[in-house]
Enzyme design. Structure first.
Site, PDB file in Angstrom:
ATOM      1  N   GLY A  21     -13.004  -4.198   0.170  1.00  0.00           N
ATOM      2  CA  GLY A  21     -14.593  -3.676   0.468  1.00  0.00           C
ATOM      3  C   GLY A  21     -14.969  -2.734  -0.642  1.00  0.00           C
ATOM      4  O   GLY A  21     -15.827  -2.758  -1.415  1.00  0.00           O
ATOM      5  N   LYS A  74     -16.808 -16.651   2.417  1.00  0.00           N
ATOM      6  CA  LYS A  74     -18.243 -16.666   2.730  1.00  0.00           C
ATOM      7  C   LYS A  74     -18.986 -15.900   1.486  1.00  0.00           C
ATOM      8  O   LYS A  74     -18.786 -14.956   1.109  1.00  0.00           O
ATOM      9  CB  LYS A  74     -18.612 -15.781   4.065  1.00  0.00           C
ATOM     10  CG  LYS A  74     -17.870 -16.582   5.103  1.00  0.00           C
ATOM     11  CD  LYS A  74     -18.578 -15.827   6.253  1.00  0.00           C
ATOM     12  CE  LYS A  74     -17.997 -14.551   6.944  1.00  0.00           C
ATOM     13  NZ  LYS A  74     -18.661 -14.228   8.096  1.00  0.00           N
ATOM     14  N   ARG A  83       0.772  -1.043   0.081  1.00  0.00           N
ATOM     15  CA  ARG A  83       0.078  -0.020  -0.099  1.00  0.00           C
ATOM     16  C   ARG A  83       0.963   1.323   0.013  1.00  0.00           C
ATOM     17  O   ARG A  83       0.531   2.174  -0.763  1.00  0.00           O
ATOM     18  CB  ARG A  83      -0.956   0.118   1.101  1.00  0.00           C
ATOM     19  CG  ARG A  83      -2.109  -1.025   0.881  1.00  0.00           C
ATOM     20  CD  ARG A  83      -3.028  -1.133   1.958  1.00  0.00           C
ATOM     21  NE  ARG A  83      -4.226  -1.848   1.568  1.00  0.00           N
ATOM     22  CZ  ARG A  83      -4.929  -2.287   2.537  1.00  0.00           C
ATOM     23  NH1 ARG A  83      -4.991  -2.173   3.939  1.00  0.00           N
ATOM     24  NH2 ARG A  83      -6.061  -2.844   2.153  1.00  0.00           N
ATOM     25  N   GLY A  89      -8.395  -8.268  -0.793  1.00  0.00           N
ATOM     26  CA  GLY A  89      -7.270  -8.362  -0.540  1.00  0.00           C
ATOM     27  C   GLY A  89      -6.612  -9.719  -0.543  1.00  0.00           C
ATOM     28  O   GLY A  89      -5.390  -9.781  -0.819  1.00  0.00           O
TER      29      GLY A  89
END
Ligand code: ADP
Ligand code: MG
Length: 391
Positions: free
Chosen positions: A370, A197, A36, A347
Site C-alpha cells: 500500500g 482488482k 522484512r 506484496g
C-alpha cells in the site's frame, strides 16, 4: 526528497527507538517469511556498530487493540537474534514501568524488541499520550518502516512529535528509488499493472497515466477493461462497479494503455482445470481468464521497448497456481534482463519476483505494498512527512 538519515546523526551511547516493519507471516509460532526482518538488518547493524542502544518496535498482524498471544513478537525476536548474533530482549509490552526499567539499564550494543504496538488501541488512534510514553524511552527516533509509512499511527508518526526523527537505511533506499521514479523518471517510462482488482488501484492508474509514457495492464484488472470494451468475460473476475471508470480511462488515455492481446482461460479456478489460449473477445460462458497469453508477453516486451524506467505492480495472472504463473514469471524475466531502472512494488509482485529468483536483478524491490502505491500516486505519506529534513 531530502531527509535526514541515521548517517547524519551521532548515536554513540544514545538510546535509539527505531520503528521497523516486522509485520511478518507466522504459522504455528514460526516466522514463515523473514524478508522484512532481513530488510531491516542494514539499519540495525549500522546503529549497533555506531554504539547505539537499540529499542525496536513494530506492529504484527491485526490484534485489534488487545493482547493476542499468537501475535506476540517472540518468534521475531528469536529470528532477529540469529541474524545479528546477539541477544534480543523481548519485552511483554511496548510502554510501562517494566519497559522503562529495562531501557534505563541498556548499554551500547544492547537490543530490546518491544511487544506488538497494536496490542494497544492507542497505536492506531495515534494517541499523543501513548506516543509520548514510547518516545520517552529514547533520545532519537528512527523510522525504517516504509511498509507502514502510509498509516498515521502512534509508533510511526506520533512519536516523531517528541524526538528528533531520521530515516533508517531501508527507508532511505525506498525514498531514493521510488522518489526517482516519481520526481525525475528517465524516459521512456513504462508502468506495468496487474493484480486482482482495479478498484484497489484506480488512484495509481490515473496518476501513472498522467506521468508515464505507456501503461501495460494485465492480471484480473484487465478483465474489467475487456468488459468495458463490450467483450464477453465469462466467469472471469470483473468489477461491475468499475466498468464506467475503465471505459472513461480507455476514452481519455486509450493511446497510452496496452491491454493483453491473448489470454489463458480455464474451465475452473483450479491449477488442473482445462486451459487454452484465446483472444480476449473469445471467452465463453463457463470459462475464466487466469493469465495473459504468450503473444501478450511479446506485445508487452515491444511496448517496453527502449524504456529507461519501469515500474511493475501486480502479477499478470493467478501466479499462485503454476499453470497460470507463466505470464508473471515471463515478464519478471524480461525485466530482469532490461537495461533500465526497474522498480517492483506490491506484496504479491515482490513475492513472485523472489520466487523466480530474480529479485537481485531488479534495481529495487520495494518492501511496501500500500505504501509504494500511495507513493507512486504522488501522495504525501505521513510516516515520511514526520522525518526531519536534511540541512
Ligand atoms: P500486489 O500485492 O503485487 O499489489 P495484488 O494484491 O493487487 O498484487 O494482486 C495479487 C493477486 O491478483 C494474486 O493473488 C493473483 O492471484 C491475483 N490475480 C492476478 N490475475 C488474476 C486473474 N486473471 N484473475 C483472478 N485473480 C488474479
Ligand atoms: Mg497483494
Amino acid at each position: 526528497m531530502n531527509k535526514k538519515t541515521v548517517r547524519d546523526v551521532d548515536v554513540q551511547g544514545k538510546r535509539v527507538l527505531m520503528r521497523v516493519d516486522f509485520n511478518v507471516p507466522l504459522k504455528d509460532g514460526n516466522v514463515t517469511d523473514d524478508n522484512r526482518i532481513q530488510a531491516a538488518l542494514p539499519s540495525i547493524n549500522y546503529l549497533l556498530e555506531q554504539g547505539a542502544a537499540l529499542i525496536l518496535c513494530s506492529h504484527l498482524g491485526r490484534p485489534k487493540g488487545k493482547v493476542v498471544s499468537e501475535l506476540k513478537m517472540d518468534p521475531v525476536a528469536e529470528r532477529l537474534s540469529e541474524y545479528i548474533k546477539r541477544p534480543v530482549k523481548k519485552m511483554d509490552d511496548c510502554v510501562g514501568p517494566e519497559v522503562e526499567t529495562a531501557v534505563q539499564a541498556m548499554k551500547p550494543g544492547d537490543v530490546i524488541l518491544l511487544e506488538n504496538t497494536r496490542f494497544h488501541p492507542e497505536e492506531k488512534a495515534n494517541d499523543p499520550e501513548f506516543a509520548q510514553k514510547m518516545a520517552s524511552l529514547a533520545e532519537l527516533y528512527v523510522n525504517d518502516a516504509f511498509g507502514a509509512a502510509h498509516r498515521a499511527h502512534a509508533s510511526n508518526v506520533g512519536v516523531a512529535e517528541y524526538l528528533p526523527t531520521v530515516a533508517g537505511l531501508l527507508m532511505e533506499k525506498e525514498l531514493k528509488f521510488l522518489g526517482q521514479v516519481v520526481q525525475n523518471p528517465e524516459r521512456p517510462y513504462v508502468a506495468i499493472l496487474g493484480g486482482a482488482k482495479i478498484s484497489d488501484k484506480i488512484g495509481v492508474i490515473e496518476s501513472l497515466l498522467e506521468q508515464c509514457d505507456r501503461l501495460l495492464i494485465g492480471g484480473g484488472m484487465a478483465n474489467t477493461f475487456f468488459k468495458a470494451m463490450g467483450f464477453e468475460t465469462g466467469d472471469s473476475l470483473v468489477e461491475e462497479d468499475a466498468v464506467p471508470t475503465a471505459r472513461s480511462l480507455l476514452e481519455d488515455f486509450g493511446g497510452r494503455l496496452v491491454l493483453p492481446v491473448d489470454v489463458v482461460i480455464a474451465d475452473a479456478f483450479d491449477n488442473d482445470a482445462n486451459a487454452k489460449v484465446v483472444a480476449p473477445n473469445e471467452v465463453n460462458a463457463g470459462w475464466r481468464i487466469l493469465d495473459v497469453g504468450p503473444k501478450t508477453i511479446d506485445t508487452f516486451e515491444s511496448a517496453l521497448g527502449a524504456a529507461k524506467t519501469v515500474v511493475w505492480n501486480g502479477p499478470l495472472g493467478v501466479f499462485e497456481m503454476p499453470n497460470f504463473a507463466k505470464g508473471t514469471f515471463a515478464i519478471a524475466e524480461r525485466l530482469a534482463n532490461k537495461d533500465a531502472l526497474t522498480v517492483i512494488g506490491g506484496g504479491d509482485s515482490a513475492a513472485a519476483v523472489r520466487q523466480a529468483n530474480l529479485a537481485n536483478q531488479m534495481s529495487h524491490v520495494s518492501t511496501g505494498g500500500g505504501a509504494s502505491l500511495e507513493f507512486l500516486e504522488g501522495k504525501t505519506l505521513p510516516g515520511i512527512a514526520v522525518i526531519d529534513d536534511a540541512d
